[in-house]
Design an enzyme around this catalytic site. Sequence first.
Site, PDB file in Angstrom:
ATOM      1  N   SER A 195       0.820  -1.224   0.000  1.00  0.00           N
ATOM      2  CA  SER A 195       0.000   0.000   0.000  1.00  0.00           C
ATOM      3  C   SER A 195       0.852   1.271   0.000  1.00  0.00           C
ATOM      4  O   SER A 195       1.799   1.412   0.777  1.00  0.00           O
ATOM      5  CB  SER A 195      -0.917   0.011   1.226  1.00  0.00           C
ATOM      6  OG  SER A 195      -1.646   1.220   1.285  1.00  0.00           O
TER       7      SER A 195
ATOM      8  N   LYS B  67     -13.852  -4.187   2.906  1.00  0.00           N
ATOM      9  CA  LYS B  67     -14.811  -3.133   2.584  1.00  0.00           C
ATOM     10  C   LYS B  67     -16.249  -3.521   2.917  1.00  0.00           C
ATOM     11  O   LYS B  67     -17.023  -2.695   3.407  1.00  0.00           O
ATOM     12  CB  LYS B  67     -14.684  -2.732   1.108  1.00  0.00           C
ATOM     13  CG  LYS B  67     -13.350  -2.084   0.774  1.00  0.00           C
ATOM     14  CD  LYS B  67     -13.230  -1.769  -0.711  1.00  0.00           C
ATOM     15  CE  LYS B  67     -11.869  -1.190  -1.039  1.00  0.00           C
ATOM     16  NZ  LYS B  67     -11.726  -0.885  -2.493  1.00  0.00           N
TER      17      LYS B  67
ATOM     18  N   GLY C  33      -4.259   2.290 -11.642  1.00  0.00           N
ATOM     19  CA  GLY C  33      -5.144   2.730 -10.573  1.00  0.00           C
ATOM     20  C   GLY C  33      -4.549   3.766  -9.646  1.00  0.00           C
ATOM     21  O   GLY C  33      -5.177   4.114  -8.640  1.00  0.00           O
TER      22      GLY C  33
ATOM     23  N   ALA D 216     -16.321  -8.904  -9.799  1.00  0.00           N
ATOM     24  CA  ALA D 216     -17.672  -8.753  -9.253  1.00  0.00           C
ATOM     25  C   ALA D 216     -17.665  -8.483  -7.756  1.00  0.00           C
ATOM     26  O   ALA D 216     -18.647  -8.744  -7.071  1.00  0.00           O
ATOM     27  CB  ALA D 216     -18.492 -10.009  -9.551  1.00  0.00           C
ATOM     28  N   GLY D 217     -16.563  -7.935  -7.238  1.00  0.00           N
ATOM     29  CA  GLY D 217     -16.465  -7.666  -5.817  1.00  0.00           C
ATOM     30  C   GLY D 217     -16.860  -6.245  -5.444  1.00  0.00           C
ATOM     31  O   GLY D 217     -17.545  -5.546  -6.200  1.00  0.00           O
TER      32      GLY D 217
ATOM     33  N   ASP E 108     -14.119   5.465  -3.053  1.00  0.00           N
ATOM     34  CA  ASP E 108     -13.637   4.863  -4.299  1.00  0.00           C
ATOM     35  C   ASP E 108     -14.421   5.371  -5.509  1.00  0.00           C
ATOM     36  O   ASP E 108     -13.853   5.543  -6.589  1.00  0.00           O
ATOM     37  CB  ASP E 108     -13.752   3.338  -4.236  1.00  0.00           C
ATOM     38  CG  ASP E 108     -12.678   2.695  -3.379  1.00  0.00           C
ATOM     39  OD1 ASP E 108     -11.629   3.330  -3.171  1.00  0.00           O
ATOM     40  OD2 ASP E 108     -12.888   1.553  -2.926  1.00  0.00           O
TER      41      ASP E 108
ATOM     42  N   SER F 271      -0.718   4.117   0.573  1.00  0.00           N
ATOM     43  CA  SER F 271      -1.530   5.073   1.325  1.00  0.00           C
ATOM     44  C   SER F 271      -0.757   5.794   2.424  1.00  0.00           C
ATOM     45  O   SER F 271      -0.941   7.002   2.610  1.00  0.00           O
ATOM     46  CB  SER F 271      -2.761   4.377   1.915  1.00  0.00           C
ATOM     47  OG  SER F 271      -3.659   3.995   0.896  1.00  0.00           O
TER      48      SER F 271
END
Length: 270
Positions: free
Chosen positions: A16, A66, A232, A125-126, A101, A18
């Site tokens: 990460s 999440k 991303g 599909a998450g 997001d 972040s």
Amino acid sequence: MTPRHLAVWGDPIAHSKSPRLHAAAYDVLGLDWDYTRRQVDEGGFGDALASLDGSWLGLSLTMPLKERAHRVAATLDGHAELTGAVNTLLLTDVAQGFNTDVGGIIDALGEHDLVDLERVRVLGAGATAASAVVACVELGARSIEVRARRPERAAVLIALGQRLGVDVTADAFAADADQVDLTVATLPSGSALDDVTAARLSERGGALFDVAYSPWPSALATAWTGEQAISGEGMLLWQAVRQIRIFMHGDPTVTLPDEDAVVAAMRAVL
């Protein structure tokens, strides 16, 4: 002054970026806050959250937390309510849940002038796929095709499309592909599709926006022969800007002091 602690939790988490993004922003803002990373899996989330004391201001959540964070939040913003996913918890008297997001995807696509969308394909599909569906609808998409290893998992995304008044369909990765304006890949970092499937999706996939950013280029971006392939990192940047707004103001729409300088500092450490 009471110290203020924040962190990003997930599993895996070592990759990460972040912590460096938030540290750069806090330096510009003159905030004496610390922001760390911690490996927390879904089974350990409840105990980890219960262990935090009043010095903790907030958390960023990534895979696979999440949906778990959505279940523990006492309040939800509109995007969290729609998607069933929370990537930001503001720890006040109660845990307030937000999904930044969606806005991060919108701003990242806007930086590349991908704003007039009609047909979109979402890979995966998450929880992040749900954010991608909402973001693309807000950018004008009227038709969204979901591709997943288990298409039945996309039932929640089909239902989301019905709520939003948009046609959402689901199929396997290897199914024949129609032309779309944009492909949004929400697959975990390191995921790879077989060469034939990747080529078919690329040929009629328009631009690729891959939420993965480490390593970059991703396997799919390397195989992409269509239009541009975008990492991303932009989503990571802009969703973090919204998180910092929440941690400062309790509202992802209230801009930060000297926000242009904050964003420039964050972008410099990506």
